[in-house]
Design a protein around this motif. Structure first.
Motif: not given
Length: 237
Positions: A1-5, A8-10, A58-59
C-alpha cells in the motif's frame, strides 16, 4: 500500500494504518486453537492465502494468478498450512522487490505426502536461493524438513519450488533406549554429552581417568560411533 502509485503519501498511510488495525483485530479475535488446528483443508488454507495477498493486489499493478489445489487432496497439518502461507507471502514480496515484476503465478498441489508450492514471476530473473530477502523463507522451509529451490533466467523471471512434508520427521530413539548400557556407562555418557572431559568425569564420579577411558571405549563400541565428538553428539540428540 505504501508503495502504491495510485495513492498519495497521506492517503497511502491512512489506508495502511486502517489495514494494520483491521489485521490486529483479526489476530486478537483468532483463538490459538484456530491457528494451531490439527488439520486444515488445503483449499481453505489456499483461500486464506489469497485473502492475505489481497491488499498487495488491490493497491499495486501486480497481477496474481492463483491455481488452487485439488479439493479432494489431503488436509494440511495446522503448522504446515500456517507456515506455507507465511513462506509464500515472503516469497512474493521478494519477487516484487526485485523490480519489473508485473505478474505472479502461485500454485499449490499435494502428492499425498507433501504440499507442493510453485511461484513464478515475469521479473528480471535475478533472484537466487542465497538472496537475503529469501533467507528467512529458506530457513523456515528447512526447519520443516522441506526443500526450496529457486531457478532464474535473466530477463525471463524466476521460479520458486517448495516442498513441505505433511508428516513431521521421525525423531531417532534416544541412545540410552536403543543400546544396553550399565548404570555407570549411563552416568559417563550423560557427563560426556554435557562436554565434560575425562578428568572432570572422573572427579564427578569418584573413579580414575583410566576407568573413564574404559567406559568411553565401551560406549564407542556399543553405539557404533567412531569418535568422542560423534558419541557426544549422538547422546545429546
Amino acid at each position: 500500500m505504501l508503495r502504491s502509485d495510485r495513492l498519495d503519501d497521506r492517503r497511502a498511510r491512512a489506508v495502511a494504518v486502517d489495514a494494520a488495525a483491521t489485521a490486529l483485530v483479526g489476530l486478537r479475535t483468532e483463538t490459538d486453537e484456530q491457528r494451531s488446528a490439527m488439520l486444515e483443508p488445503a483449499v481453505g488454507a489456499f483461500a486464506r492465502l489469497q485473502n492475505d495477498l489481497r491488499p498487495l493486489v488491490r493497491f499495486s499493478d501486480l497481477d496474481v494468478q492463483f491455481v488452487e489445489p485439488p479439493a479432494t487432496g489431503r488436509a494440511l497439518p495446522g503448522e504446515v498450512a500456517h507456515a506455507a502461507r507465511a513462506i509464500v507471502r515472503g516469497a512474493v514480496l521478494a519477487l516484487v522487490d526485485q523490480g519489473e515484476c508485473r505478474r505472479v503465478r502461485i500454485q499449490w498441489d499435494c502428492d499425498g505426502l507433501n504440499l507442493l508450492v510453485g511461484i513464478r514471476d515475469d521479473g528480471r530473473g535475478e533472484l537466487s536461493a542465497y538472496d537475503d530477502t529469501l533467507r528467512p523463507m529458506v530457513e523456515r522451509v528447512s526447519a520443516l524438513d522441506g526443500e526450496m529451490n529457486v531457478h532464474s533466467t535473466l530477463g525471463w523471471g524466476s521460479t520458486i519450488d517448495i516442498r513441505l512434508p505433511l508428516d513431521p520427521p521421525t525423531s531417532p530413539d534416544p541412545l540410552t533406549d536403543t543400546v544396553a548400557l550399565s548404570a555407570r556407562e549411563r552416568e559417563v555418557l550423560k557427563l560426556l554429552a554435557s562436554g565434560a572431559r575425562n578428568r572432570e568425569i572422573a572427579n564427578e564420579l569418584g573413579i580414575s581417568e583410566n576407568t573413564v577411558k574404559f567406559h568411553v571405549s565401551n560406549l564407542l563400541l556399543k553405539s557404533g560411533t567412531r569418535s568422542r565428538a560423534e558419541l557426544a553428539a549422538l547422546a545429546a540428540r
